[in-house]
Write a protein that holds these residues in place. Structure first.
Motif, PDB file in Angstrom:
ATOM      1  N   ILE A   1     -58.837   3.123  56.415  1.00 58.87           N
ATOM      2  CA  ILE A   1     -60.119   3.092  55.721  1.00 58.87           C
ATOM      3  C   ILE A   1     -60.202   4.097  54.565  1.00 58.87           C
ATOM      4  O   ILE A   1     -60.866   3.850  53.565  1.00 58.87           O
TER       5      ILE A   1
ATOM      6  N   PRO B   1     -58.309  -2.393  63.898  1.00 62.41           N
ATOM      7  CA  PRO B   1     -59.647  -1.923  63.562  1.00 62.41           C
ATOM      8  C   PRO B   1     -60.607  -2.100  64.732  1.00 62.41           C
ATOM      9  O   PRO B   1     -60.490  -3.055  65.488  1.00 62.41           O
TER      10      PRO B   1
ATOM     11  N   LEU C   1     -72.167   4.831  49.975  1.00 61.38           N
ATOM     12  CA  LEU C   1     -70.719   4.998  50.132  1.00 61.38           C
ATOM     13  C   LEU C   1     -70.155   6.036  49.173  1.00 61.38           C
ATOM     14  O   LEU C   1     -68.979   6.355  49.208  1.00 61.38           O
TER      15      LEU C   1
ATOM     16  N   LEU D   1     -78.529   1.757  48.693  1.00 68.33           N
ATOM     17  CA  LEU D   1     -77.391   0.865  48.883  1.00 68.33           C
ATOM     18  C   LEU D   1     -76.212   1.216  47.979  1.00 68.33           C
ATOM     19  O   LEU D   1     -75.068   1.238  48.406  1.00 68.33           O
TER      20      LEU D   1
ATOM     21  N   GLN E   1     -72.798  -4.341  49.380  1.00 72.39           N
ATOM     22  CA  GLN E   1     -74.103  -3.727  49.131  1.00 72.39           C
ATOM     23  C   GLN E   1     -74.612  -4.062  47.736  1.00 72.39           C
ATOM     24  O   GLN E   1     -75.801  -4.266  47.520  1.00 72.39           O
TER      25      GLN E   1
ATOM     26  N   ASN F   1     -68.861  -3.997  59.278  1.00 72.62           N
ATOM     27  CA  ASN F   1     -70.062  -4.422  59.990  1.00 72.62           C
ATOM     28  C   ASN F   1     -71.331  -3.741  59.511  1.00 72.62           C
ATOM     29  O   ASN F   1     -72.396  -4.349  59.504  1.00 72.62           O
ATOM     30  N   GLY F   2     -71.215  -2.478  59.107  1.00 65.51           N
ATOM     31  CA  GLY F   2     -72.396  -1.766  58.616  1.00 65.51           C
ATOM     32  C   GLY F   2     -72.998  -2.490  57.425  1.00 65.51           C
ATOM     33  O   GLY F   2     -74.204  -2.767  57.387  1.00 65.51           O
TER      34      GLY F   2
ATOM     35  N   ASP G   1     -63.900  -5.217  61.654  1.00 68.47           N
ATOM     36  CA  ASP G   1     -64.960  -4.393  62.231  1.00 68.47           C
ATOM     37  C   ASP G   1     -65.601  -3.441  61.245  1.00 68.47           C
ATOM     38  O   ASP G   1     -66.801  -3.189  61.282  1.00 68.47           O
ATOM     39  N   ALA G   2     -64.779  -2.868  60.359  1.00 65.36           N
ATOM     40  CA  ALA G   2     -65.261  -1.733  59.573  1.00 65.36           C
ATOM     41  C   ALA G   2     -66.242  -2.130  58.467  1.00 65.36           C
ATOM     42  O   ALA G   2     -66.799  -1.285  57.795  1.00 65.36           O
TER      43      ALA G   2
ATOM     44  N   ILE H   1     -71.512   5.202  58.077  1.00 62.80           N
ATOM     45  CA  ILE H   1     -71.988   4.101  57.228  1.00 62.80           C
ATOM     46  C   ILE H   1     -71.341   2.775  57.634  1.00 62.80           C
ATOM     47  O   ILE H   1     -72.009   1.763  57.755  1.00 62.80           O
ATOM     48  N   THR H   2     -70.016   2.797  57.850  1.00 62.95           N
ATOM     49  CA  THR H   2     -69.339   1.524  58.154  1.00 62.95           C
ATOM     50  C   THR H   2     -69.542   1.109  59.614  1.00 62.95           C
ATOM     51  O   THR H   2     -69.279  -0.038  59.944  1.00 62.95           O
ATOM     52  N   THR H   3     -69.960   2.027  60.450  1.00 63.71           N
ATOM     53  CA  THR H   3     -70.236   1.846  61.886  1.00 63.71           C
ATOM     54  C   THR H   3     -68.994   1.664  62.749  1.00 63.71           C
ATOM     55  O   THR H   3     -69.075   1.747  63.951  1.00 63.71           O
ATOM     56  N   SER H   4     -67.838   1.412  62.125  1.00 69.26           N
ATOM     57  CA  SER H   4     -66.663   1.140  62.936  1.00 69.26           C
ATOM     58  C   SER H   4     -65.411   1.595  62.179  1.00 69.26           C
ATOM     59  O   SER H   4     -65.428   1.702  60.960  1.00 69.26           O
ATOM     60  N   GLY H   5     -64.339   1.879  62.914  1.00 68.46           N
ATOM     61  CA  GLY H   5     -63.185   2.518  62.282  1.00 68.46           C
ATOM     62  C   GLY H   5     -62.072   1.564  61.908  1.00 68.46           C
ATOM     63  O   GLY H   5     -62.030   0.419  62.342  1.00 68.46           O
ATOM     64  N   ASP H   6     -61.176   2.052  61.049  1.00 69.31           N
ATOM     65  CA  ASP H   6     -60.004   1.308  60.608  1.00 69.31           C
ATOM     66  C   ASP H   6     -59.015   2.367  60.125  1.00 69.31           C
ATOM     67  O   ASP H   6     -59.387   3.247  59.359  1.00 69.31           O
TER      68      ASP H   6
ATOM     69  N   ALA I   1     -67.064  -2.787  51.225  1.00 71.82           N
ATOM     70  CA  ALA I   1     -68.391  -2.485  51.772  1.00 71.82           C
ATOM     71  C   ALA I   1     -69.361  -2.220  50.627  1.00 71.82           C
ATOM     72  O   ALA I   1     -70.487  -2.727  50.616  1.00 71.82           O
TER      73      ALA I   1
ATOM     74  N   GLN J   1     -76.495  -4.836  56.958  1.00 67.78           N
ATOM     75  CA  GLN J   1     -77.481  -4.602  55.900  1.00 67.78           C
ATOM     76  C   GLN J   1     -77.799  -5.896  55.158  1.00 67.78           C
ATOM     77  O   GLN J   1     -78.946  -6.174  54.820  1.00 67.78           O
TER      78      GLN J   1
END
Lengths: 328, 339
Positions: free
Chosen positions: A249, A153, A60, A56, B84, B105-106, B102-103, A241-246, B80, B110
């Protein structure tokens, strides 16, 4: 400032070991600061020192490590890349949209990105432009493209990427394994191959390398292409890791990557870099910035300032040791 | 004899357990607040409200801890990583004002997988496992036009001031205003500018567009821009329209001055920064085992001609009207959203 120039005058690559203690200390400093941060975290929160905890805390750090390595290639060539953060953001947007919906277009775009980086290297060498100006311009270009592609996003990472970023290898947490691989690959490529020495030389002492008959243009293109490649990998892993874009970011990565290279024992004067140090530096930054602060339970008003203070302390320790090295 | 004792003992244990669950079950639970930005008056008011309510909740032993964590920058990866770390810290619930819908969500997923309750508000997250406390901005936009119809019964031209482009809040209020205008065809929106919820930006934007506009009877906006709009109208020497306010101190102050002068009437509404405390109570209710819908629509905070002056002295200069929610408010809001 005399101290600085005497550092630059030294041979760019030196095996460590038989040398004086400050130099050894300097090589060990990145590892030492990482150990120190880890110790502090272990003291504050024992639960964090576990397979789950490292997964964890450090996942990142992978995109940061990759962006740092990308920056390291640019710094090797005596340049600075101010666009890497926005570039990572753009790659992230491509990953979350095209790479999932139309994989071929996505892959071509990402390859094109590496090509653009190579072309930038060529342009900077050809016209003898300051890299800071060119990359600052590119910063806005990447950011603009990212906003065009993903105005708000959203999007979603391709499933294979999500799966590959959440593998759970036995015993060693995935982020640690990834960091080891990144460090090993770049160390071997840049420090142990003969062309790696040429690349470092092209930043440290371009005239000598040029006189010896090597193409400086080619060296610059290779360095920038490598930076582009690692920037793409950084964006891919981040979205995994984040599963989605921005679109925004990656913005923080520009300064993080520069700090990571310097923390890891690199110098702004070209040629003096350490791939292993850079990866360790990125991990240290990632850990010091977030987990350490979270576990310290500071009042919210102080958290932002404390983050900066930790960075200054770690970098100041490095500067102190570098000075002792020069004095000896 | 023996079985009888057993039964008595069992029922005693049973009733003790029942009594336990009837009281707050969350005494040992820890709730963290993940915040991505603290750099404006609204966010400061949000943190202050949260601090007041959670300090009392901890002192009353409703929860064991309620800590606040603000990220150093507004970046998504930083938050994020922060989430964690909060998972590792062993929190039972995370209240979050998110940097991206959205970003994150990962990381949110968790947290849910680790059995943590996640409640988002203001900056909400789209991950289905999280809870969302959403203010009904669309209704707020609609209500602005409805209120305007009361003050300007003859109708006329309206100027719209939009918020920060690309945000869901701007979109929702704008759609509400459009719907309101549909219900009240006597109004017509003749101009639209971007004010970014900021007085200076709004003032500049309105001043730029004013010379090209026909006579405007009203300004519909999103809060934080009403005072700037009033300044722009005054500077241009145009007649003062009915400007909907957004609960900011300077806006209400100006309203009070105008009211004292000639009985100026208008209406004021905005999202209360204290909605953070509502999110806190919702998290507490979920931890308590209550059934809570994942999307909670809560009312905005509005002031009318009758009550705004009572509120004004309570707002610090440069700040915005807030409201600290209670546990009962959260229970009511949950009930209202159950269908």
């Amino acid at each position: 400032m005399t101290a600085k120039s005497s550092v630059a005058a030294r041979p760019a690559f030196m095996p460590f070991g038989k040398t004086d203690s400050p130099r050894l200390l300097r090589a060990l400093l990145p590892a030492l600061s990482l150990a120190l941060v880890l110790l502090a975290i272990a003291w504050l929160n024992q639960r964090a020192i576990s397979y789950f905890g490292f997964t964890l805390m450090l996942n990142l750090a992978i995109p940061i490590a990759l962006a740092t390595v990308a920056q390291m290639f640019i710094i090797t060539g005596n340049d600075l890349d101010l666009s890497i953060g926005a570039f990572v953001g753009f790659v992230g947007c491509v990953t979350a949209t095209w790479l999932r919906d139309t994989p071929i277009l996505g892959i071509l775009t990402l390859l094109g990105c590496v090509g653009v980086y190579a072309a930038l290297g060529a342009l900077i060498h050809w016209r003898n432009l300051p890299s800071i100006v060119v990359t600052l311009g590119m910063n806005f270009v990447w950011q603009g493209l990212a906003v065009l592609l993903l105005p708000k996003p959203g999007g979603r990472a391709p499933d294979w990427l999500l799966a590959s970023m959440s593998v759970k290898p036995p015993l060693v947490p995935f982020p640690v394994l990834a960091a080891l691989i990144i460090a090993a690959v770049t160390y071997f490529g840049l420090m142990r191959t003969s062309y790696g020495a040429i690349l470092r030389g092209s930043g440290g002492n371009a005239t000598a390398i040029g006189r010896a008959g090597w193409s400086l243009l080619k060296a610059k293109i290779v360095l920038y292409a490598c930076a582009g490649l690692f920037g793409v990998l950084s964006g891919l892993s981040l979205i995994g890791i984040t599963t989605s874009g921005d679109a925004n970011i990656g913005n923080g990565y520009t300064l993080l990557s520069i700090a990571g290279v310097i923390l890891g024992g690199g110098e702004f004067v070209g040629g003096r870099v350490s791939p292993i140090g850079a990866v360790i530096g990125a991990l240290t930054l990632a850990l010091a910035a977030s987990p350490l602060l979270t576990f310290m339970h500071l009042p919210p008003d102080w958290q932002v300032a404390a983050n900066g203070a930790i960075l200054i302390v770690v970098l100041a320790a490095r500067a102190l040791i570098s000075r002792r090295e020069v004095e000896q | 004899m023996k079985p009888a004792i057993l039964i008595v003992a069992m029922s005693a244990i049973g009733s003790a357990m029942l009594a336990g669950s009837a009281l707050a079950d969350t005494t040992g639970k820890k709730i963290a607040f993940s915040n991505n930005y603290a750099g404006n008056s609204w966010r400061q008011a949000m943190l202050k409200s949260y601090d007041i309510v959670t300090k009392k909740a901890v002192a009353d032993k409703v929860v064991a801890a309620a800590d606040v964590f603000t990220t150093a920058d507004k970046e998504v990866p930083t938050q994020a990583a922060q989430i964690q770390n909060l998972i590792l810290q062993g929190y039972d619930a995370i209240v979050i004002n998110a940097s991206s819908p959205d970003a994150l969500n990962g990381a949110i997923k968790q947290a849910c997988d680790a059995g943590i309750v996640v409640v988002s508000f203001d900056g909400i997250v789209s991950e289905p496992c999280a809870y969302r406390v959403v203010v009904d901005f669309k209704d707020m936009g609609k209500q602005e036009v409805a209120q305007m119809a009361k003050f300007q019964p003859k109708g006329g031209n309206l100027l719209e001031i939009r918020g920060l482009a690309g945000t869901s809040i701007d979109e929702a209020i704008h759609n509400g205003i459009l719907e309101g205008v549909k219900d009240h065809p006597e109004f017509k929106i003749v101009g639209s500018v971007t004010g970014d919820w900021d007085q200076t930006t709004a003032q500049k934007a309105v001043a730029t567009v004013l010379p090209s506009l026909p006579e405007v009877v009203g300004v519909v906006d999103q809060g934080g821009d009403g005072y700037g709009a009033a300044q722009a109208f005054a500077a241009a020497g145009k007649p003062r329209p009915t400007i909907i306010m957004g609960n900011r101190q300077d806006e209400l102050e100006w309203w009070k001055e105008q009211k004292a002068k000639d009985g100026y009437t208008t209406w004021s509404a905005s999202i209360a920064p204290g909605v953070s405390t509502l999110a806190f109570w919702v998290a507490q209710q979920v931890l308590d085992g209550k059934k809570v819908p994942h999307d909670l629509l809560v009312p905005y905070l509005a002031f009318t001609q009758a009550d705004f002056e009572a509120e004004l002295p309570k707002i610090p200069k440069g700040s915005v009207a807030s409201h600290e929610y209670t546990q009962q408010d959260a229970i009511d809001a949950i009930k209202a959203n159950m269908k």
